[in-house]
Design a protein around this motif. Structure first.
Motif, PDB file in Angstrom:
ATOM      1  N   LEU A 199       0.831  -1.210   0.000  1.00 21.76           N
ATOM      2  CA  LEU A 199       0.000   0.000   0.000  1.00 21.76           C
ATOM      3  C   LEU A 199       0.864   1.258   0.000  1.00 21.76           C
ATOM      4  CD1 LEU A 199      -2.877  -0.872   2.501  1.00 21.76           C
ATOM      5  CD2 LEU A 199      -3.103  -0.400   0.069  1.00 21.76           C
ATOM      6  N   GLU A 200       1.892   1.252   0.845  1.00 24.63           N
ATOM      7  CA  GLU A 200       2.775   2.418   0.909  1.00 24.63           C
ATOM      8  C   GLU A 200       3.477   2.635  -0.434  1.00 24.63           C
ATOM      9  OE1 GLU A 200       5.344   1.584   4.138  1.00 24.63           O
ATOM     10  OE2 GLU A 200       3.798   1.881   5.689  1.00 24.63           O
ATOM     11  N   LEU A 201       3.891   1.536  -1.086  1.00 19.03           N
ATOM     12  CA  LEU A 201       4.533   1.651  -2.388  1.00 19.03           C
ATOM     13  C   LEU A 201       3.558   2.213  -3.421  1.00 19.03           C
ATOM     14  CD1 LEU A 201       6.942   1.154  -4.220  1.00 19.03           C
ATOM     15  CD2 LEU A 201       6.156  -1.197  -4.525  1.00 19.03           C
ATOM     16  N   ALA A 202       2.290   1.731  -3.359  1.00 17.92           N
ATOM     17  CA  ALA A 202       1.287   2.233  -4.299  1.00 17.92           C
ATOM     18  C   ALA A 202       1.048   3.723  -4.100  1.00 17.92           C
ATOM     19  CB  ALA A 202      -0.023   1.464  -4.123  1.00 17.92           C
ATOM     20  N   HIS A 203       1.010   4.162  -2.819  1.00 21.58           N
ATOM     21  CA  HIS A 203       0.827   5.592  -2.543  1.00 21.58           C
ATOM     22  C   HIS A 203       2.013   6.391  -3.060  1.00 21.58           C
ATOM     23  CE1 HIS A 203      -1.934   4.464   1.061  1.00 21.58           C
ATOM     24  NE2 HIS A 203      -2.511   4.286  -0.116  1.00 21.58           N
ATOM     25  N   ALA A 204       3.218   5.847  -2.849  1.00 19.08           N
ATOM     26  CA  ALA A 204       4.416   6.535  -3.329  1.00 19.08           C
ATOM     27  C   ALA A 204       4.393   6.666  -4.845  1.00 19.08           C
ATOM     28  CB  ALA A 204       5.664   5.782  -2.879  1.00 19.08           C
ATOM     29  N   GLU A 205       3.968   5.603  -5.537  1.00 15.98           N
ATOM     30  CA  GLU A 205       3.902   5.643  -6.994  1.00 15.98           C
ATOM     31  C   GLU A 205       2.898   6.688  -7.472  1.00 15.98           C
ATOM     32  OE1 GLU A 205       2.954   1.628  -7.929  1.00 15.98           O
ATOM     33  OE2 GLU A 205       5.068   0.979  -8.029  1.00 15.98           O
ATOM     34  N   ARG A 206       1.746   6.764  -6.748  1.00 16.88           N
ATOM     35  CA  ARG A 206       0.748   7.766  -7.143  1.00 16.88           C
ATOM     36  C   ARG A 206       1.275   9.183  -6.958  1.00 16.88           C
ATOM     37  NH1 ARG A 206      -5.433   5.994  -6.112  1.00 16.88           N
ATOM     38  NH2 ARG A 206      -5.256   3.806  -6.700  1.00 16.88           N
ATOM     39  N   ARG A 207       1.980   9.410  -5.850  1.00 20.22           N
ATOM     40  CA  ARG A 207       2.527  10.761  -5.610  1.00 20.22           C
ATOM     41  C   ARG A 207       3.576  11.122  -6.660  1.00 20.22           C
ATOM     42  NH1 ARG A 207       2.131   9.052  -0.134  1.00 20.22           N
ATOM     43  NH2 ARG A 207       4.307   8.363  -0.127  1.00 20.22           N
ATOM     44  N   ILE A 208       4.399  10.132  -7.009  1.00 20.94           N
ATOM     45  CA  ILE A 208       5.428  10.394  -8.015  1.00 20.94           C
ATOM     46  C   ILE A 208       4.789  10.659  -9.372  1.00 20.94           C
ATOM     47  CG2 ILE A 208       7.358   9.332  -9.273  1.00 20.94           C
ATOM     48  CD1 ILE A 208       8.075   7.876  -6.667  1.00 20.94           C
ATOM     49  N   GLN A 209       3.748   9.881  -9.716  1.00 20.47           N
ATOM     50  CA  GLN A 209       3.060  10.093 -10.987  1.00 20.47           C
ATOM     51  C   GLN A 209       2.420  11.476 -11.054  1.00 20.47           C
ATOM     52  OE1 GLN A 209       0.354   6.818 -11.134  1.00 20.47           O
ATOM     53  NE2 GLN A 209       1.963   5.287 -11.559  1.00 20.47           N
ATOM     54  N   THR A 210       1.838  11.918  -9.927  1.00 20.70           N
ATOM     55  CA  THR A 210       1.237  13.253  -9.888  1.00 20.70           C
ATOM     56  C   THR A 210       2.297  14.335 -10.070  1.00 20.70           C
ATOM     57  OG1 THR A 210      -0.488  12.443  -8.394  1.00 20.70           O
ATOM     58  CG2 THR A 210      -0.157  14.826  -8.505  1.00 20.70           C
ATOM     59  N   ALA A 211       3.422  14.125  -9.376  1.00 20.55           N
ATOM     60  CA  ALA A 211       4.512  15.098  -9.510  1.00 20.55           C
ATOM     61  C   ALA A 211       5.056  15.124 -10.936  1.00 20.55           C
ATOM     62  CB  ALA A 211       5.621  14.763  -8.531  1.00 20.55           C
ATOM     63  N   ASP A 212       5.197  13.954 -11.557  1.00 25.35           N
ATOM     64  CA  ASP A 212       5.681  13.875 -12.941  1.00 25.35           C
ATOM     65  C   ASP A 212       4.739  14.600 -13.893  1.00 25.35           C
ATOM     66  OD1 ASP A 212       7.931  12.506 -12.264  1.00 25.35           O
ATOM     67  OD2 ASP A 212       7.153  10.522 -12.791  1.00 25.35           O
ATOM     68  N   ALA A 213       3.416  14.406 -13.691  1.00 28.46           N
ATOM     69  CA  ALA A 213       2.438  15.062 -14.564  1.00 28.46           C
ATOM     70  C   ALA A 213       2.533  16.581 -14.458  1.00 28.46           C
ATOM     71  CB  ALA A 213       1.036  14.603 -14.199  1.00 28.46           C
ATOM     72  N   SER A 214       2.739  17.062 -13.226  1.00 31.93           N
ATOM     73  CA  SER A 214       2.871  18.506 -13.038  1.00 31.93           C
ATOM     74  C   SER A 214       4.138  19.042 -13.689  1.00 31.93           C
ATOM     75  CB  SER A 214       2.866  18.824 -11.538  1.00 31.93           C
ATOM     76  OG  SER A 214       3.082  20.194 -11.325  1.00 31.93           O
ATOM     77  N   ARG A 215       5.221  18.280 -13.559  1.00 32.72           N
ATOM     78  CA  ARG A 215       6.493  18.732 -14.154  1.00 32.72           C
ATOM     79  C   ARG A 215       6.442  18.723 -15.675  1.00 32.72           C
ATOM     80  NH1 ARG A 215       8.814  15.981  -9.714  1.00 32.72           N
ATOM     81  NH2 ARG A 215       8.899  14.033 -10.905  1.00 32.72           N
ATOM     82  N   GLN A 216       5.643  17.796 -16.252  1.00 30.31           N
ATOM     83  CA  GLN A 216       5.528  17.739 -17.708  1.00 30.31           C
ATOM     84  C   GLN A 216       4.957  19.032 -18.272  1.00 30.31           C
ATOM     85  OE1 GLN A 216       3.213  14.293 -18.585  1.00 30.31           O
ATOM     86  NE2 GLN A 216       4.852  12.855 -18.049  1.00 30.31           N
ATOM     87  N   ARG A 217       4.058  19.683 -17.482  1.00 23.53           N
ATOM     88  CA  ARG A 217       3.445  20.916 -17.954  1.00 23.53           C
ATOM     89  C   ARG A 217       4.341  22.122 -17.750  1.00 23.53           C
ATOM     90  NH1 ARG A 217      -1.001  18.391 -15.316  1.00 23.53           N
ATOM     91  NH2 ARG A 217      -0.613  19.667 -13.467  1.00 23.53           N
ATOM     92  N   THR A 218       5.291  22.032 -16.852  1.00 21.55           N
ATOM     93  CA  THR A 218       6.070  23.221 -16.478  1.00 21.55           C
ATOM     94  C   THR A 218       7.569  23.097 -16.720  1.00 21.55           C
ATOM     95  OG1 THR A 218       6.214  22.403 -14.214  1.00 21.55           O
ATOM     96  CG2 THR A 218       4.379  23.877 -14.725  1.00 21.55           C
ATOM     97  N   SER A 219       8.066  21.885 -16.962  1.00 23.09           N
ATOM     98  CA  SER A 219       9.514  21.682 -17.068  1.00 23.09           C
ATOM     99  C   SER A 219       9.923  21.419 -18.508  1.00 23.09           C
ATOM    100  CB  SER A 219       9.949  20.506 -16.192  1.00 23.09           C
ATOM    101  OG  SER A 219       9.595  20.744 -14.856  1.00 23.09           O
ATOM    102  N   LYS A 220      11.188  21.600 -18.785  1.00 19.63           N
ATOM    103  CA  LYS A 220      11.737  21.311 -20.098  1.00 19.63           C
ATOM    104  C   LYS A 220      11.985  19.821 -20.251  1.00 19.63           C
ATOM    105  CE  LYS A 220      14.012  25.804 -20.531  1.00 19.63           C
ATOM    106  NZ  LYS A 220      15.285  26.519 -20.735  1.00 19.63           N
ATOM    107  N   LEU A 221      12.219  19.394 -21.501  1.00 22.19           N
ATOM    108  CA  LEU A 221      12.369  17.991 -21.797  1.00 22.19           C
ATOM    109  C   LEU A 221      13.551  17.372 -21.054  1.00 22.19           C
ATOM    110  CD1 LEU A 221      11.243  15.686 -23.481  1.00 22.19           C
ATOM    111  CD2 LEU A 221      12.820  16.350 -25.319  1.00 22.19           C
TER     112      LEU A 221
END
Length: 637
Positions: free
Chosen positions: A379-401
């Motif tokens: 469960l903790e790993l799944a939560h960590a993966e979700r947080r990382i995925q959310t952070a990645d999605a946000s960075r895709q909109r604001t960060s360079k390649l």
């Protein structure tokens, strides 16, 4: 019982459908068939499932399974969680433990993702009820304590009362009566604050039962009277049955046995409508005890034999054991030794079965705790993966390649390292589990094998016509059985991770010393510092310390001739305990050439890297001191 299945009264909390102006299930079925909106159809199916829980479990499963299909199509976490929770609750009522656990795990996963702590408490309540019903008491208590933690901020709701009630029953079953009293009083204060008379009555019943377990009839009587005051206007049929039982117990305490018997008989009559066989079994045992006091042994035997029949049907062995113990007592009073011997054989079989079951449950609990830890990590790993995925999605909109590629590289490296770390930890846990099983087998063989062989030998001698029914053999068998039960309790205590703290160890030492010395008519004075530090003590270390104290007390009773013993415990950077008696002391020869007992004590203290001293005064003082750094060393064996 009402509260064991109390979570069903909470099912509709998660149902958003409003079934206003709908009086029949047929109307709901018509609405389901006509409804085109998936979310509304889901709500209607969950409602239908809840309505069928107590009348047709198969239909309840069918409707909730259909609701689960819709939830999977919609991919909405809250709907998935509600479906799995409803299915888990229904499977629990059918005693289908594995499906109940599986659905609970899924519900817990989705509620956890949503951060719904009150829903997590409800899932833990279901898990606790299933563990309790299957005899897995340690795991059940862990679930209930989790549920209490999840609801600690929900001060305006009666939801926590279900948890308190079940926990009190469980702790009393585990013979943890002081802890049970603590939570029964919390249940009482909470119900009184919310001003719910029926809940106040249930709490008073729990408190009274717990005081009776503690042999405190004075306080039990106080809460029985409070129960009577709280339930007198209740329409709850279950409370009516309990009320007759409590009145019977009150009259029993007052030694008004005729009236007590009448109340217990009224309870059995009322219970015919509820068909709660376990409660009926308990009532029969109480009624039999009343008849014993009235010297109506045949009527008492009839009650005990009926209780045995019910306990066999329900497979509840503790009540059956109590019934056989009282049948033996009746037979001995009537000098019917043949009947007493027959009952004694049945009692011994039950005790052996209970002993084996406790061993199997200890092993099963160790495995279940290991798996529970694995699921928590997932469960903790799944939560960590979700947080990382959310952070990645946000960075895709604001960060360079380039930043995105760097983040992905770091993520992959982190996952590789984490998986490697996780694999290492799982291997360590697996090895620890194997070591624990080996140690359990060794201790069971050493502590119980010889005693069981002795009992078997004496039983065979009794069967031999040359020896006949010899009372000394029966006394020896009884003494040896009691000794084996004590040894088993000591092993289970040392295996229970919940006891891995210094405060719990001191409480256990004090209880053992008090009981043991009281049986030998020796006065105990027990002193300890007021503040006990929160220090972990692993099971191996606790067992070494306990066996040293046990050997010292046995030597005092057997050899010293003392009538007073003082035990003093102090804790700083060392755990120090002194045991002093006012007996005749140890001779110089015994000190120069110590026996096996003293050598074993010295060896156990040496294993823990401690110091061991014997001081000869008027009497004898044994002192040993162990560094606290030795208290959680897995290499100690």
């Amino acid at each position: 019982m009402k509260y064991i299945l109390g979570f069903f009264y909470l099912l509709l909390i998660f149902t958003t459908a409003t079934a206003q102006n709908i009086n029949t299930t047929d109307s709901l079925l018509q609405l389901v068939q006509k409804e085109t909106d998936s979310k509304k159809k889901f709500d209607l199916l969950i409602t239908l499932g809840g309505m069928y829980v107590f009348t047709n479990a198969d239909s309840a499963v069918f409707f909730n399974a259909k609701a689960l299909e819709i939830a999977k199509q919609l991919k909405v976490d809250s709907l998935l969680a509600n479906s799995y929770y409803a299915l888990a609750s229904i499977e629990a009522t059918r005693n289908n433990y594995e499906p109940a656990f599986s659905n609970c795990d899924s519900a817990f996963k989705y509620f956890s993702a949503a951060g719904n702590t009150l829903a997590l408490a409800m899932v833990r309540n279901v898990q606790g009820g299933v563990y309790m019903a299957s005899g897995r008491n340690e795991l059940a208590s862990q679930m209930y304590f989790d549920a209490i933690d999840y609801t600690k901020n929900d001060t305006a709701s009666a939801r926590i009362l279900y948890t308190y009630h079940n926990l009190v029953i469980l702790l009393n079953n585990m013979n943890k009566h002081n802890r049970a009293l603590e939570y029964a009083l919390r249940q009482y204060e909470w119900a009184k604050r919310l001003n719910i008379p029926d809940e106040v009555a249930y709490a008073c019943s729990n408190i009274a039962d717990t005081y009776m377990e503690l042999k405190d009839s004075l306080n039990a009587k106080i809460y029985i009277n409070r129960f009577i005051e709280a339930y007198k206007h209740s329409a709850d049929p279950y409370l009516q049955v309990i009320g007759k039982n409590q009145m019977g117990m009150l009259k029993y305490i007052e030694k008004n046995y005729e009236t007590s018997a009448q109340y217990f008989l009224q309870s059995l009559t009322l219970n015919n409508n509820l068909v709660d066989q376990q409660l009926g079994c308990i009532t029969l045992l109480s009624l039999g005890r009343v008849y014993q006091k009235m010297n109506k042994y045949s009527m008492a035997d009839s009650c005990f034999l009926k209780a045995i029949d019910i306990s066999r049907e329900l497979n509840i062995k503790e009540e059956r054991k109590s019934a056989f113990e009282m049948l033996i007592a009746n037979a001995l009073v009537q000098k019917d030794y043949k009947k007493a011997y027959t009952y004694m054989e049945s009692l011994q079989n039950i005790r052996d079965t209970l002993l084996n079951e406790k061993t199997e449950m200890a092993i099963a609990d160790a495995e279940a705790k290991y798996k529970l830890g694995e699921k928590q990590q997932e469960l903790e790993l799944a939560h960590a993966e979700r947080r990382i995925q959310t952070a990645d999605a946000s960075r895709q909109r604001t960060s360079k390649l380039i930043i995105l590629f760097s983040a992905a590289g770091i993520f992959l490296m982190t996952m590789l390292l984490f998986n490697r770390y996780k694999l290492k930890k799982e291997l360590e846990k697996h090895n620890m589990l194997l070591e624990e099983r080996t140690r359990i087998g060794r201790e069971l063989h050493d502590d119980l094998g010889g005693g069981l062989s002795t009992i078997r030998l004496m039983t065979e001698m009794i069967k031999d016509p040359q020896f006949g029914m010899n009372g000394s053999y029966l006394n020896n068998i009884s003494f040896k059985s009691k000794e084996l039960i004590q040894n088993m309790n000591e092993i289970v205590w040392s295996l229970n991770n919940g006891n891995d703290n210094i405060a719990g160890m001191i409480v256990y030492i004090r209880q053992y010393a008090g009981t043991f010395l009281e049986d030998a008519n020796i006065v105990l004075s027990f002193e300890q510092q007021q503040t006990v530090p929160d220090i972990e003590v692993d099971g191996h270390t606790r067992r070494h310390i306990f066996l040293v104290i046990k050997e010292a007390l046995h030597n005092i009773v057997k050899h010293s001739g003392a009538d007073e013993v003082k035990i003093h415990i102090s804790i700083n950077d060392h755990f120090t305990i002194s045991i002093a008696d006012n007996g005749k002391g140890i001779s110089d020869t015994q000190r120069e050439v110590p026996g096996n007992g003293l050598r074993n004590m010295q060896q156990r203290i040496d294993v823990l890297k401690g110091r061991f001293h014997i001081i000869q005064q008027p009497g004898t003082t044994i002192t040993f001191s162990i560094p606290c750094t030795s208290f959680y060393n897995k290499s100690v064996s």
